[in-house]
Design a protein around this motif. Structure first.
Motif, PDB file in Angstrom:
ATOM      1  N   PRO A  10       0.805  -1.228   0.000  1.00  0.00           N
ATOM      2  CA  PRO A  10       0.000   0.000   0.000  1.00  0.00           C
ATOM      3  C   PRO A  10       0.840   1.280   0.000  1.00  0.00           C
ATOM      4  O   PRO A  10       0.436   2.269  -0.612  1.00  0.00           O
ATOM      5  N   GLN A  11       1.994   1.268   0.627  1.00  0.00           N
ATOM      6  CA  GLN A  11       2.834   2.475   0.636  1.00  0.00           C
ATOM      7  C   GLN A  11       3.417   2.747  -0.746  1.00  0.00           C
ATOM      8  O   GLN A  11       3.483   3.896  -1.179  1.00  0.00           O
ATOM      9  N   ARG A  14       0.567   4.069  -2.821  1.00  0.00           N
ATOM     10  CA  ARG A  14       0.272   5.458  -2.474  1.00  0.00           C
ATOM     11  C   ARG A  14       1.298   6.398  -3.119  1.00  0.00           C
ATOM     12  O   ARG A  14       0.936   7.454  -3.644  1.00  0.00           O
TER      13      ARG A  14
END
Length: 108
Positions: A10-11, A14
């Motif tokens: 997810p990082q 993002r």
């Protein structure tokens, strides 16, 4: 049935979304988009860009400055002239896609 793909960090997703959003914001300005489209055909001097697109100073300098700060264009000096070109091949892919979708076809 298709295989499930491995989960995406997810990082990292993002960060990629932030990069894409910044690019789309830059493309959201008509003058910058015109400049980038012209540069997608090769590098151009400031004078060439002004003559080809009809974008006059100070707007031209302002928009080229934005593109430089965002790392979308690179410059090369030859004598007194500064030439601008696309800095990232991924941007060329985006511009080619936009051209195919939105630019008018030439008629004979």
């Amino acid at each position: 049935m298709p295989e499930r793909s491995a989960s995406i960090d997810p990082q990292r997703l993002r960060a990629a979304a932030g990069d894409a959003a910044a690019l789309l914001k830059a493309l959201g300005n008509p003058e910058r988009l015109l400049l980038l489209c012209q540069m997608s055909q090769g590098e151009h001097s400031v004078g060439d860009l002004e003559a080809a697109l009809g974008i006059v100073q100070p707007t031209l300098s302002q928009q080229l400055g934005v593109l430089r700060r965002q790392g979308l264009v690179q410059t090369r000096r030859d004598g007194k002239k500064i030439f601008y070109g696309i800095a990232d091949a991924r941007l060329l892919t985006v511009l080619q896609t936009l051209y195919a979708l939105y630019c008018p076809k030439e008629t004979r």
